[in-house]
Design a protein around this motif. Structure first.
Motif, short mmCIF file in Angstrom:
data_model
loop_
_atom_site.label_atom_id
_atom_site.label_comp_id
_atom_site.label_asym_id
_atom_site.label_seq_id
_atom_site.Cartn_x
_atom_site.Cartn_y
_atom_site.Cartn_z
N GLU A 237 0.84 -1.21 0.00
CA GLU A 237 0.00 0.00 0.00
C GLU A 237 0.87 1.26 0.00
N TYR A 238 1.98 1.18 0.73
CA TYR A 238 2.89 2.32 0.83
C TYR A 238 3.64 2.50 -0.49
N GLY A 239 4.17 1.42 -1.02
CA GLY A 239 4.94 1.48 -2.25
C GLY A 239 4.13 1.95 -3.44
N ILE A 240 2.90 1.50 -3.49
CA ILE A 240 2.05 1.85 -4.64
C ILE A 240 1.74 3.35 -4.65
N ARG A 241 1.68 3.93 -3.44
CA ARG A 241 1.43 5.37 -3.32
C ARG A 241 2.62 6.17 -3.85
N LEU A 242 3.82 5.71 -3.50
CA LEU A 242 5.02 6.41 -3.98
C LEU A 242 5.19 6.24 -5.48
N LEU A 243 4.85 5.05 -5.97
CA LEU A 243 4.94 4.81 -7.42
C LEU A 243 3.96 5.70 -8.18
N GLU A 244 2.76 5.88 -7.60
CA GLU A 244 1.78 6.76 -8.26
C GLU A 244 2.32 8.18 -8.33
N ALA A 245 3.01 8.61 -7.26
CA ALA A 245 3.59 9.95 -7.24
C ALA A 245 4.65 10.09 -8.34
N LEU B 35 -0.68 -2.51 -12.10
CA LEU B 35 -0.34 -2.15 -10.71
C LEU B 35 -1.44 -1.38 -10.00
N PHE B 36 -2.04 -0.42 -10.68
CA PHE B 36 -3.01 0.46 -10.02
C PHE B 36 -4.44 -0.03 -10.13
N ARG B 37 -4.63 -1.21 -10.77
CA ARG B 37 -5.99 -1.73 -10.92
C ARG B 37 -6.56 -2.05 -9.54
N ASP B 38 -7.79 -1.64 -9.29
CA ASP B 38 -8.50 -1.90 -8.03
C ASP B 38 -7.76 -1.34 -6.81
N GLN B 39 -6.95 -0.32 -7.01
CA GLN B 39 -6.19 0.24 -5.88
C GLN B 39 -6.62 1.66 -5.55
N VAL B 40 -7.76 2.11 -6.07
CA VAL B 40 -8.16 3.50 -5.89
C VAL B 40 -8.27 3.86 -4.42
N ASP B 41 -8.87 2.97 -3.61
CA ASP B 41 -9.04 3.28 -2.19
C ASP B 41 -7.70 3.41 -1.48
N PRO C 223 -8.77 19.86 1.56
CA PRO C 223 -9.60 20.66 2.48
C PRO C 223 -10.59 21.56 1.76
N ASN C 224 -10.37 21.75 0.47
CA ASN C 224 -11.31 22.58 -0.29
C ASN C 224 -12.57 21.80 -0.66
N SER C 225 -12.38 20.64 -1.29
CA SER C 225 -13.55 19.84 -1.70
C SER C 225 -13.99 18.88 -0.59
N GLN C 226 -13.15 18.78 0.46
CA GLN C 226 -13.44 17.92 1.62
C GLN C 226 -13.67 16.47 1.20
N GLU C 227 -12.75 15.98 0.38
CA GLU C 227 -12.80 14.59 -0.07
C GLU C 227 -11.36 14.05 -0.17
N ASN C 228 -11.23 12.73 -0.10
CA ASN C 228 -9.93 12.08 -0.26
C ASN C 228 -9.66 11.87 -1.74
N LEU C 229 -8.45 12.19 -2.17
CA LEU C 229 -8.10 12.12 -3.59
C LEU C 229 -6.84 11.28 -3.78
N THR C 230 -6.62 10.83 -5.01
CA THR C 230 -5.35 10.23 -5.38
C THR C 230 -4.37 11.36 -5.67
N TYR C 231 -3.09 11.03 -5.75
CA TYR C 231 -2.08 12.07 -6.03
C TYR C 231 -2.31 12.69 -7.40
N ALA C 232 -2.64 11.84 -8.36
CA ALA C 232 -2.87 12.33 -9.73
C ALA C 232 -4.03 13.33 -9.75
N SER C 233 -5.09 13.04 -8.99
CA SER C 233 -6.25 13.95 -8.93
C SER C 233 -5.88 15.24 -8.23
N LEU C 234 -5.06 15.14 -7.20
CA LEU C 234 -4.65 16.32 -6.44
C LEU C 234 -3.83 17.26 -7.31
#
Length: 1746
Positions: free
Chosen positions: A115-123, A154-160, A168-179
Motif C-alpha cells: 500500500e505504501y509502495g504503490i502510493r510512492l509509485l503513483e507519485a 499495478l493500479f488496478r483496483d487500488q483507488v481506495d 480541504p477545499n472539496s473535503q474529499e480524499n483524492l489520489t495524487y494524480a487527482s490532487l
C-alpha cells in the motif's frame, strides 16, 4: 539545488498557496498551521522525497531529507519516514542479492508494504516518471515495464489505497494524480502549488467563499471580512440564510407516531404498515433529492449508499434512491458527458416529467434548487441564470394543481405539494427534525411534538443576541430555541405556553435571551472523552479538575482548550499512547495485525497487544494514524474478522460489561470479580489501562484517579498489591526480541515514539526470517540458464537466479519455492516449470495480441481457458502460433461466448419485409410501449442496443447519442445494461452480477429473471467482470446462478414468460420469442415478424392511446369496502400509493391489448387494496427458536408440503395440529440436545455444569456439551426441566460466569452472527467462512445442530432440511459430506468413559431419555481423576491461570491451565506428575505453564526432535529438562535456529549422547588401542576390572568399540563380538540404567536411583553405575532417554540429598573402580581423569603401562 533543475517534466506538489493572503508556504508549514491533516502532509512530503527531494517553494530549492530537516523545511519528527520514502530514489537493498533495487521491486519482495509502495509509485508516475536507481534516471511506463520496474496492472483496483490525500477545499480524499490536477503553477518558479481556500461544508463537498459570493449567498462585505480575518467561517455558518443554502431547511425526516409519542424512519413506518409503499418511496426519494437520507431515531444523515449499509432503507430501494440522489450529485448528460442539474435533466427528458417536478418542488420547499456542480442550494435568480430553472417551470410549480401534487397525506388521503405536506408536519423537540405525523383517531393527542405552524411563526420572529455564540447577530427565535442553550423540556414549555396564550412572543423573546445569558455564565462545558462527551461536572466529580476550574469554566474565564492544556486532565480524558504498532529495523512501520499476518509477531503476542489497544480505547492504524472501534477496524481492514469476537470482548473494558444478574453496565474490575472474565486476562487488561493513563470508567467514558476507582468499586487494595508486585503472574506481555514476559509498563518502556504521529511503536530487532540460499545452491541457480518465451526476458540469456528474483514472482511464491528446494521437495526443473507457467500466464493476460474482443473490452485467452470456453489444447495452439487470434474468435462456440448469439434486434413487417428498430416499431404503433420496453431491456441486458437498419451494436449511451433511443427510455435501459456491466453492491462496493443483484434485492426478482433468461437464450449468463457469456457450469461455480433459479426457468409457467408476442397475443419466454423470429440474411440478426397495419387496426391503435385509456379509467369509479379510496375514479385509485409504476404500466398494457377490460381492472385493483388493508384475523405464524415463523416459511423450506400449506390457507387444517407433527416439530424446536448427566448406579441426575464442578466430566468435555446446548437452542437445567438463553442461565446460576463468553459465541449459531463488514446477520456456516469462529469449533456446532433436527437458519429462527440449508448457504455440499462421514480426527466429541472420539449423533445414541423426554449422558460413578486433586485451592489456582497456546485446538484461544492439563495433549501420568510436583513445591505454576505450552506446541507441530540415547527426544522434552532455555525454545519455534544448529551445540549434545566414558585401553608399549573385552582376554586386565568398566559403558549409554569407533547396544555388541556372550546378561542388567527398570508394583519404567531405592539392585552396584553416569554427563532419565542436569534429577526423583552426600564424600566404599597401573581403588571420575584421549576419535582410553 534549484528545484527546477530536477524537473525534466511536471514536478510534484511543491507547496501550498493560501488564496486569502496570496502567500506561498511549505507543505510542513501548512500542516503546522492546521491547514493540512497530518496524514496528508506526510504523504505529500513522502511524494516529494520519492520524486527527487524535499522542496522549499519559497526559495525554489530542492533538498535531500537530511538537509531539509537541518534547514527546517520539515520537522525532525518526520525525518525517518521521509528517509524511507527517499529510498525510492536512492534504491533499496535486495534481501537475496544485496544489490540495489527499485521501488517496484522492493514492493514485490516485501521490503516495503504494498500500500505504501504503490502510493510512492503513483507519485513518480504522476510527475517525472518511474525512477531507476541503478541507471539513475526517470523512465516512461513502457520503459519501466521493460526493465522490471513497473507492472501495467499495478493500479488496478487500488483507488481506495491511493486516496490518502485529503483536499480541504472539496473535503474529499483524492489520489495524487487527482490532487495534481487541482494545483496551480507558480508563475515565478513553475512549481506546482496546492491552493487552499476559505471553505465551508456543502452537501457533498466543500464550498469556497468565492463560490458563495458568486452564488449571492454572502455579500461582498462578508467575503472581504473573511479574507481579512475579521470574521470566521464559524460565524458565517451561523447566519441562517447561509446555513439554509448550504444545509437546506429540514425535509421530512421521518414519522411521528402521535399515539405512542415515538419517532420512526419512513422505511420502518412502511414496514409496519403505517404508510403505503408508494407513499414511503416518494418521501424517501424527496429525502435523497434534497440532501440526505435521515435516521430520525439516531438523528443522523447518510448518503443513499450509507443508508443502505446502515439498513435505514432496504436494498430494494437502492436503484430508485440512487436515481433520486442525482438531483443532489448531478446527472450525467449522455450527449456531452457533463454534469447537469435536475431541471436540465428534466428538459433533456432524461427523467420522467412528473417525477422530476416532484423532486424539484421538494428542493424548493426545503431551501432552494440545488446546484450539483457547486454542491449547495442557490437563490432563484442564480438558478435562472445558471439554467437550473425557468419561468415556465416556475409557473407550473406556482399553479398547484393535481399535476404538481406529487405527495400524499396518509391521514386524510389528500394529494399535496411537498410544501403543503410540510405544513401538516410536526417538529421533534429533541432534534428539530420535521416528522410526518401519523394520527390514530382512537387515541388521545397527548404528545410532545411541536406543530409546524408554530415553527413558521417563531421562524418569522428575528431577535438580536448580545452574548454567546450568536453575539452581535440577528437570529430567528426558532433558531435560538433549537440551539444547544435549551433543553427539550424548555422548548416544549415555551411552545405550550405560547399555544395556551399564557406567554406572548415578546415575553418569550425576553426569557430566551435571559436563558442564553445565564447559560453562557453557567455553561457546563463539554470535553471529548474516550467514546462519549464528558461534562465539566463529571470531571469535577472524578476529582480530575478542581471546583475552581469548574467555576472558571462556567464564568468563561477558562476555555476547554485552557483546561485540556493541563497534561493530567488530557491524560484522564484521552489516556497515554498504547502500543500502536511495530517498527522494523529499516524504520518501516506496520500495524500489529500486519505484523501478525507477515509472521513478524506470533499470533499470541499480537493478540494480547491488540486486546490491550481495544481495552485502552481504540484499535490503532499506525500508518494512517487513525483510531477505530473494533467494529470499524474490521470494516477498515485494520484487523481481520478472525479476531473480531476476541477484541470486542476486550473492548468492553472501555465500553463496559453487562452484569448478567442486574443488567447494569460494570467496569473491567467488577467483571473480574463477577467471574465474567478470567482473572489473568483481566489483570493484563487492567494493567494496560493503568500503564496508559488510569483505570477507565466505562459509564462516564474517561479514566479516573486511583482513589476515585476505589470509591466507585473499580479497584481494591488486593488488586493494587498484585499490580505493584509484578511477578510472573502479572507479566502478561511478551517481548518478541528478548523472549521475556513483561508487564505492559515494562514493554512500553522498550518502545520508541514515532515523532511524526506521537504513536508508541514496538521495535523489532533485525531478524529476517526469509529463506535464502547461498554457496553451491546459489551457484546452481546462477549457472542454470532458462529459455523464456514471453515478457522482458524473452530472447535473452537469463539464469534461474534472475528469474526467481524477478518481479514475476510474489514474495510469498518466491519463499515457497526456496523452502521447497531447501527441503528437497522440488527439483530445479520443477522450479523452472512453475516460474515459466507464472510468466506465461502473466504475459498472456497483459499481451493485447493474445486477447479477443468481449462485450465490453479485451479478454485474455487465459480468461477463456479459465472460463472453460476453450480447452488446454486450443490455448497452447494459440500460444504456439498454430491458431491465430482471428481464427480463434471465429470458432462457433468461442464467438457465441464472446458476443453471444443474436438477441431480438428489431421487427420485420410481414407483407413488405420492411425492417424496423424496436423503438421505431413502438413509435409507429406496431409494438406497445410495454412490449417494446421489455425487448429493449433484453437487448441492453444481453450486450448492446441494436440498430437493425445500419447493423450497429451500441451501448445505451451511444444509442441515445445516435438517436436510436429517446431520452425517456435512457434511465430504464441504463439499469438493464448493468446486467452486462455489473451492479454495485451497496454493502461492499464490489461489482456483482445480475443474479447476485437479484439475491440481494437490488433488482425486482421478476424483472431480473426476465433479463437472466434473455442472457441464457443468447449465449449464456454474462460475467460483468470479464464481459463474457459463461458456460452454465462455470456460472454455477462463480455464484452467478443456482439450482433454485434453474428450476424456476425450467418450469415455464406464466411467471417466467416475461415477453409478449404482438401477433398471437401470447406470453412467451425469450427463447420461445427467438424461435418465432426470422434471421436477416444480410446481417444475421433476428427480427420479430409483426403484421402490417390495416385500417381497422389503425383505428384500434388510435382508440388505445394513453389519453383514451385515461379518459376510460376516469369514467369508472371503484367501490372498495376498506381503505380510503371508495368512490374514487379508477384513474385516481390506480395512481394511488397502493400501486407501483410497474403495476400501473402492466395494467395499461393489458388493457391496451384487450387482454383485460375495465371490469377486470376494477376487480384486480379492489382485490389488491383489500389484501393490503385487511389484516388477517388469525396469525398464520407459530413460534420458532427465538421468533415467530410463518406458514409460508415452513412451506418454502420444505417442512410442510404444498397440500398442507393450501389446507392451512383455506382453513381446512389448523396450524396448531400441524406444528404438533414430529416432522414439523423437529425443525421448529429440535429433537433435543444432551441435557445433563445420569450417574450409575445411583441414578443421580446432574446438570452439565454440576458434572464439571463435581469432577464427573472434564472442563473441556462440559464446555463442548454446553456449547452444543447453546448452539441448538437453549441451555438446559435437567433437574428443573427448564430451558434458558445463555444470559438467563447465568442469572439462574445454571452455569458459571467464567464460561459466559464461550456460550454467548455458541448461541450466535441460533441468533445469528453479525458480519463485521456489512453488519448483516449471518448464519454459523457463513461465520466460519468469514473467520468469525474457528473452523473446528464451527464444525462441532454444526454437527450438534444436524444431530438435533437440522441446521439452524438464524434469520428465520428454525431448522432446515439439509438440501434447503445448502440452497440458503447455511452449509455447502463439501461440509455436509464431511459432517455425514467424519473421520476420527474430525469428531469433536468423545465418550466420557472410553475417550473414544464420537460425533454428537453418536454421543446422543449413548444417552438415556428420562420421564420428561430429556437426554441424559450415562456416566459410571467412580473416583474420577479430578477427585484425586480435590484440594480446592489447587484447582482454583490452575483454573485462574490462563494461557494462550498458539497450537492445535488452542490456537489463538485463551484457556485456563486446568483445562489445558485435562486436554488430550497431556497424558494422565504427565498430568499427575505436574500436579504432584506443584503440591510438593518442586515446580511453580509458571514452570508448569511453560512446560505444558512447549509440550503442546511440540506435539502439534511435530517439528523438532533429536537423537537421544535410545530414542528421539523432542525439543519440549529438552526444554522441560532445562537443557535448552526458554529463549532457545522460542528461536526454535520461530525457526530462527534449526535442528542442525542444536545438534552442533556441545552444551546440549552432552546430555543427548554417551560422553566421556572409558571406551577402551591404550597399550603404551605397542601404542595399540584395544577393546576392554580383548584386553581381558589378553590378560592385560583382570576379569573383575574389565567387567565393571564394561558395566559402566552399558550404564552410561553404549558398549564402545574403540577400534572401529562404534557405539553399540549390548545386544549389538555381543552380535559383533565386541563382548563375549558370557557377559551378556550382566551387561543387559547394567544397560537398564539407560533403558529403565520395571517397577514390579506399578509396571512403570523407573530410573537407576529409583530401582536402588526399591532394592531392585544391590546398593554398591547401583552406586557404582550412578557415579559413572554423573561422571559422564549426568544422571540418565530412562523415560526420555537422555542425561538430565542434577536439579532436574532431584525434581524427577532420580536423585536425592542423601545419595549426593554419599557420592560427594568418596571413601573406599564408593570407590568402585580399580587402576591396574597403581593398584588403587578410585571413583569413576578419578579413573577417567587418568585416561588419555585418542587423537583420531576423541575417545577416553585407559593407558596401560605394561
Amino acid at each position: 539545488m534549484p528545484a527546477q533543475e530536477n524537473c525534466g517534466s511536471q514536478g510534484p506538489v511543491a507547496g501550498v498557496f493560501l488564496e486569502h493572503s496570496n502567500e506561498t508556504i511549505t507543505i510542513y508549514q501548512a500542516f503546522k498551521k492546521r491547514l493540512l491533516k497530518p496524514g496528508t502532509c506526510l504523504a505529500l512530503l513522502e511524494a516529494q522525497a520519492a520524486t527527487g527531494g524535499i522542496i522549499d517553494p519559497i526559495k525554489n530549492w530542492t533538498w535531500s531529507v537530511d538537509d531539509a530537516v537541518k534547514e527546517g523545511i520539515v520537522g525532525h519528527e518526520m525525518k525517518e519516514k521521509l528517509q524511507l520514502a527517499e529510498r525510492a530514489i536512492t534504491g533499496y537493498t535486495d534481501p537475496y542479492t544485496n544489490q540495489q533495487i527499485s521501488l517496484f521491486q522492493a514492493m514485490q519482495k516485501d521490503v516495503i508494504p504494498k500500500e505504501y509502495g504503490i502510493r510512492l509509485l503513483e507519485a513518480q508516475n504522476s510527475t517525472k516518471g518511474i525512477y531507476d536507481p541503478t541507471e539513475k534516471c526517470y523512465l516512461t511506463e513502457k520503459q519501466a515495464y521493460g526493465k522490471g520496474h513497473y507492472d501495467k496492472d499495478l493500479f488496478r483496483d487500488q483507488v481506495d489505497a491511493l486516496k490518502v490525500f485529503y483536499d480541504p477545499n472539496s473535503q474529499e480524499n483524492l489520489t495524487y494524480a487527482s490532487l495534481i490536477k487541482k494545483c496551480t503553477v507558480a508563475p515565478e518558479t513553475g512549481l506546482l502549488l496546492f491552493p487552499i481556500y476559505i471553505t465551508f461544508k456543502g452537501l457533498r463537498r466543500g464550498v469556497t467563499s468565492a463560490e458563495l459570493l458568486a452564488s449571492k449567498i454572502i455579500d461582498q462585505q462578508t467575503f472581504e471580512n473573511l479574507h481579512k480575518g475579521k470574521t470566521t467561517t464559524q460565524d458565517v455558518m451561523l447566519m441562517e440564510t447561509v446555513k439554509e443554502y448550504l444545509e437546506g431547511k429540514k425535509n421530512i425526516g421521518g414519522v411521528a407516531v402521535l399515539s405512542t409519542n415515538k419517532r420512526m424512519s419512513i422505511y420502518q413506518a412502511m414496514r409496519q404498515g403505517m404508510i403505503m409503499p408508494g407513499s414511503a418511496l416518494i418521501l424517501l426519494e424527496a429525502q435523497a433529492a434534497t440532501g440526505f437520507m435521515i435516521d430520525p431515531v439516531e438523528n443522523k444523515t447518510y448518503s443513499v449508499e450509507e443508508a443502505i449499509k446502515q439498513k435505514l432503507v432496504g436494498p430494494e430501494y437502492h436503484a430508485k434512491l440512487l436515481a433520486a440522489e442525482r438531483a443532489v450529485t448531478g446527472y450525467n448528460d449522455p450527449y456531452t458527458g457533463e454534469i447537469i442539474s435536475l431541471f436540465q435533466a428534466l428538459k433533456k427528458e432524461l427523467i420522467v416529467k412528473e417525477h422530476g417536478i416532484r423532486l424539484l418542488e421538494a428542493q424548493i420547499a426545503t431551501g432552494g434548487i440545488i446546484d450539483p456542480i457547486n454542491s449547495h442550494r442557490v437563490p432563484v435568480d442564480v438558478a435562472y441564470k445558471r439554467g437550473f430553472f425557468n419561468e415556465e417551470m416556475n409557473a407550473i410549480l406556482e399553479d398547484s394543481g393535481d399535476d404538481t401534487k406529487g405527495f400524499f397525506d396518509p391521514n386524510t388521503n389528500d394529494n399535496l405539494t411537498y410544501l403543503q405536506l410540510l405544513d401538516r408536519c410536526v417538529i421533534d423537540p429533541s432534534t428539530g427534525l420535521t416528522l410526518l405525523p401519523i394520527h390514530d383517531p382512537s387515541s388521545s393527542l397527548n404528545h410532545t411534538f411541536i406543530g409546524y405552524d408554530i415553527k413558521k411563526v417563531f421562524k418569522g420572529v428575528m431577535v438580536k443576541v448580545t452574548c454567546g455564540k450568536y453575539m452581535g447577530m440577528t437570529v430567528s427565535l426558532w433558531e435560538l430555541l433549537m440551539s444547544e442553550y435549551f433543553t427539550e423540556q424548555q422548548r416544549q414549555a415555551f411552545i405550550e405556553q405560547y399555544r395556551n396564550k399564557t406567554l406572548t412572543i415578546e415575553i418569550i423573546v425576553t426569557k430566551v435571551l435571559e436563558i442564553i445569558e445565564h447559560s453562557v455564565k453557567t455553561a457546563n462545558v463539554v470535553f471529548e472523552g474516550i467514546r462519549e462527551k464528558v461534562t465539566a461536572n463529571q470531571l469535577a466529580e472524578a476529582d480530575i479538575i478542581t471546583e475552581n476550574d469548574l467555576a472558571d469554566l462556567r464564568e468563561g474565564k477558562k476555555t476547554v482548550k485552557d483546561v485540556t492544556e493541563n497534561e493530567s486532565v488530557q491524560t484522564y480524558l484521552q489516556g497515554k499512547p498504547s502500543i500502536a504498532g511495530v517498527m522494523l529495523p529499516d524504520s518501516q512501520i506496520m500495524s500489529v495485525y500486519q505484523a501478525r499476518q507477515k509472521g513478524i509477531l506470533r499470533p499470541g503476542t499480537s493478540l494480547v497487544l491488540l486486546e490491550a489497544q481495544a481495552a485502552t480505547g481504540f484499535i490503532i492504524d499506525p500508518i494512517a494514524n487513525r483510531k477505530f472501534s473494533v467494529d470499524d477496524a474490521v470494516k477498515a481492514r485494520v484487523i481481520g474478522a478472525d479476531l473480531h469476537a476476541k477484541l470486542s470482548s476486550a473492548e468492553k473494558a472501555v465500553t463496559g460489561y453487562q452484569d448478567p444478574y442486574t443488567g447494569k453496565k460494570i467496569s473491567l474490575f467488577q467483571a473480574m470479580q463477577n467471574d465474567l472474565i478470567v482473572k489473568d486476562h483481566g489483570i493484563r487488561l487492567l494493567e494496560a489501562q493503568i500503564a496508559t493513563g488510569g483505570i477507565i470508567d466505562p459509564v462516564n467514558s474517561h479514566r479516573i484517579p486511583v482513589h476515585i476507582a476505589y470509591k466507585l468499586g473499580y479497584f481494591d487494595t488486593e488488586m493494587n498489591q498484585i499490580l505493584c508486585d509484578p511477578t510472573d503472574d502479572t507479566k502478561g506481555f511478551f517481548d518478541p526480541n528478548t523472549h521475556e514476559n513483561l508487564t505492559y509498563m515494562q514493554l512500553l518502556s522498550r518502545c520508541v515514539t514515532d515523532q511524526s504521529t506521537d504513536l508508541c511503536l514496538l521495535t523489532i530487532k533485525g531478524n529476517d526470517k526469509r529463506v535464502t540460499i547461498g554457496g553451491s545452491a546459489k551457484e546452481v541457480f546462477q549457472t542454470t540458464y532458462v529459455s523464456v518465451r514471453y515478457g522482458r526476458f524473452s530472447n535473452k540469456k537469463v539464469t534461474l537466479w534472475d528469474l526467481i528474483n524477478s518481479e514475476y514472482l510474489s514474495e510469498e511464491k518466491r519463499q515457497e519455492l526456496l523452502k521447497r528446494y531447501k527441503s528437497k521437495t522440488i527439483t530445479i526443473e520443477g522450479i523452472i516449470t512453475i516460474i515459466l507457467e507464472i510468466i506465461e500466464s502473466k504475459e498472456v493476460q497483459r499481451n493485447a495480441d493474445l486477447s479477443v474482443n468481449g462485450l465490453r473490452g479485451k479478454v485474455s485467452i487465459l480468461e477463456l481457458l479459465n472460463s472453460a470456453i476453450i480447452d488446454e489444447k486450443t490455448y497452447k495452439n494459440v500460444l504456439e502460433g498454430k491458431l491465430t487470434i482471428k481464427d480463434l474468435a471465429e470458432m462457433g462456440t468461442v464467438r457465441n461466448f464472446l458476443s453471444g448469439t443474436s438477441c431480438i434486434a428489431g421487427v420485420i413487417l410481414q407483407k413488405s419485409n420492411q425492417k424496423m428498430s424496436i423503438y421505431q416499431a413502438k413509435k409507429e404503433g406496431y409494438l406497445t410501449p410495454g412490449t417494446a420496453l421489455c425487448l429493449l431491456e433484453a437487448q441492453a441486458a444481453t450486450g448492446f442496443i441494436i440498430d437493425p437498419i445500419q447493423d450497429r451494436k451500441l451501448t445505451v449511451e451511444e444509442a441515445l447519442k445516435q438517436k436510436v433511443l429517446v431520452p425517456e427510455l435512457y434511465e430504464k435501459l441504463l439499469a438493464a445494461e448493468k446486467a452486462v456491466t455489473g451492479y454495485k453492491d451497496p454493502y461492499t462496493g464490489k461489482t456483482i452480477s445480475l443474479f447476485e443483484a437479484i439475491k440481494k434485492d437490488l433488482i425486482v426478482k421478476q424483472h431480473g429473471i426476465r433479463l437472466l433468461e434473455a442472457q441464457i437464450a443468447t449465449g449464456g449468463i454474462i460475467d460483468p467482470l470479464t464481459g463474457l457469456h459463461l458456460p452454465l457450469e462455470v456460472a454455477f461455480k462463480k455464484g452467478y446462478f443456482d439450482a433454485d433459479l434453474n428450476k424456476i426457468l425450467a418450469d415455464q409457467s406464466d411467471d417466467t414468460k416475461g415477453f409478449f408476442d404482438p401477433t398471437t397475443q401470447e406470453n412467451l419466454t425469450y427463447m420461445e420469442m427467438l424461435a418465432r423470429c426470422i434471421k436477416d440474411p444480410e446481417t444475421g440478426l433476428f427480427l420479430l415478424p409483426v403484421a402490417e397495419k390495416g385500417k381497422t387496426q389503425e383505428k384500434s391503435q388510435k382508440n388505445l392511446s394513453d389519453a383514451e385509456i385515461k379518459e376510460e379509467f376516469e369514467k369508472n369509479s371503484v367501490v372498495v369496502p376498506v381503505g380510503h379510496f371508495s368512490g374514487k375514479s379508477l384513474w385516481e385509485v390506480i395512481h394511488s400509493v397502493y400501486f407501483t409504476d410497474e403495476q400501473r404500466q402492466q395494467y395499461f398494457e393489458q388493457y391496451r391489448l384487450g387482454k383485460i377490460n375495465i371490469k377486470d381492472v376494477v376487480t384486480i385493483v379492489t382485490k389488491i387494496i383489500q389484501t393490503i388493508e385487511q389484516k388477517e384475523e388469525t396469525s398464520q405464524t407459530t413460534m420458532g427458536l427465538r421468533k415467530p415463523v410463518s406458514v409460508q416459511q415452513l412451506h418454502d423450506s420444505g417442512i410442510i408440503d404444498t397440500k398442507t400449506y393450501k389446507e392451512l390457507q383455506h382453513g381446512k387444517e389448523i396450524l396448531e395440529n400441524v406444528v404438533k407433527l414430529e416432522s414439523v416439530q423437529r425443525y421448529l424446536k429440535g429433537t433435543g440436545s444432551i441435557a445433563g448427566v445420569k450417574l450409575h448406579p445411583s441414578g443421580k441426575v446432574l446438570s452439565l455444569y454440576m458434572a464439571k464442578t463435581e469432577g464427573v466430566l472434564t472442563s473441556d468435555a462440559v464446555l463442548l456439551l454446553l456449547e452444543a446446548q447453546a448452539a441448538t437452542g437453549y441451555v438446559i437445567d435437567p433437574i428443573q426441566n427448564t430451558h434458558h438463553t445463555v444470559m438467563e442461565a447465568v442469572r439462574a446460576q445454571i452455569i458459571g460466569p467464567e464460561i459466559l463468553e464461550h456460550l454467548l459465541l455458541a448461541e450466535h449459531a441460533v441468533t445469528g452472527f453479525k458480519d463485521p463488514y456489512t453488519d448483516e446477520q449471518i448464519c454459523l456456516f457463513e461465520a466460519m467462512q468469514k473467520g468469525l469462529i474457528p473452523q473446528k469449533h464451527g464444525l462441532n456446532l454444526l454437527d450438534a445442530q444436524l444431530a438435533t433436527g437440522g441446521i439452524i437458519d438464524p434469520i428465520g429462527s428454525y431448522r432446515l432440511p439439509v438440501q434447503k440449508a445448502i440452497m440458503k448457504g447455511c452449509v455447502n455440499n463439501e461440509t455436509s459430506d464431511l459432517l455425514a462421514n467424519p473421520i476420527n480426527s474430525e469428531k469433536g466429541f468423545s465418550d466420557p468413559e472410553t475417550k473414544e472420539p464420537l460425533t454428537y449423533q453418536q454421543l446422543v445414541k449413548k444417552c438415556e431419555r428420562n420421564s420428561t423426554g430429556l437426554l441424559l449422558l450415562p456416566v459410571t460413578e467412580k473416583n474420577t481423576e479430578n477427585s484425586t486433586y480435590s484440594d480446592k485451592q489447587i484447582i482454583k489456582v490452575f483454573k485462574e491461570k490462563s494461557v494462550i497456546i498458539n497450537a492445535g485446538k488452542f490456537a489463538d484461544k485463551r484457556v485456563s491451565l486446568w483445562d489445558v492439563l485435562h486436554s488430550e495433549y497431556v497424558s494422565t501420568e504427565k498430568r499427575k506428575e505436574f500436579l504432584d510436583q506443584y503440591k510438593q513445591k518442586k515446580l511453580s505454576i509458571e514452570e508448569i505453564t511453560e512446560m505444558v505450552t512447549v509440550m503442546i506446541i511440540e506435539v502439534t507441530t511435530k517439528k523438532h526432535s533429536f537423537k537421544g540415547l535410545r530414542k528421539r527426544v523432542s525439543a519440549s522434552e529438552l526444554f522441560g529438562a532445562k537443557i535448552i532455555s526458554k529463549e532457545m525454545m522460542g528461536k526454535l519455534i520461530n525457526e530462527e535456529v534449526d535442528d542442525e544448529d542444536i545438534n552442533q551445540m556441545e552444551s546440549i549434545q552432552k546430555y543427548l549422547g554417551a560422553t566421556n566414558c572409558i571406551a577402551g585401553v591404550y597399550v603404551q608399549s605397542t601404542k595399540q588401542t584395544m577393546r576392554i573385552f580383548d584386553a581381558k582376554n589378553k590378560g592385560l586386565l583382570t576379569q573383575g576390572t574389565s567387567l565393571v568398566l564394561l558395566e559402566a559403558q552399558a550404564a552410561t549409554g553404549f558398549i564402545i568399540d574403540p577400534v572401529n569407533n562404534k557405539k553399540l547396544s549390548v545386544d549389538q555388541a555381543v552380535a559383533e563380538g565386541v563382548v563375549g556372550m558370557e557377559w551378556k546378561s550382566k551387561l543387559l542388567s547394567a544397560e537398564r540404567a539407560v533403558t529403565g527398570y520395571t517397577d514390579p508394583y506399578t509396571g512403570k519404567t523407573i530410573s537407576l536411583f529409583q530401582a536402588l531405592k526399591k532394592d531392585l539392585i544391590v546398593k554398591d552396584h547401583g552406586i557404582r553405575l550412578l557415579e559413572a553416569q554423573i561422571a559422564t554427563g549426568g544422571i540418565i532419565d530412562p523415560v526420555h532417554s537422555h542425561h538430565v542436569p542434577v536439579e532436574v534429577a532431584y525434581q524427577r526423583g532420580y536423585f536425592d540429598e542423601e545419595m549426593n552426600k554419599i557420592l560427594s564424600d568418596p571413601d573406599d566404599d564408593t570407590k568402585g573402580f580399580f587402576d591396574p597401573n597403581t593398584q588403587e581403588n578410585l571413583t569413576y571420575l578419578q579413573l577417567v581423569e587418568r585416561c588419555v584421549s585418542d587423537p583420531k576419535t576423541g575417545l577416553s582410553l585407559l593407558a596401560l603401562k605394561k
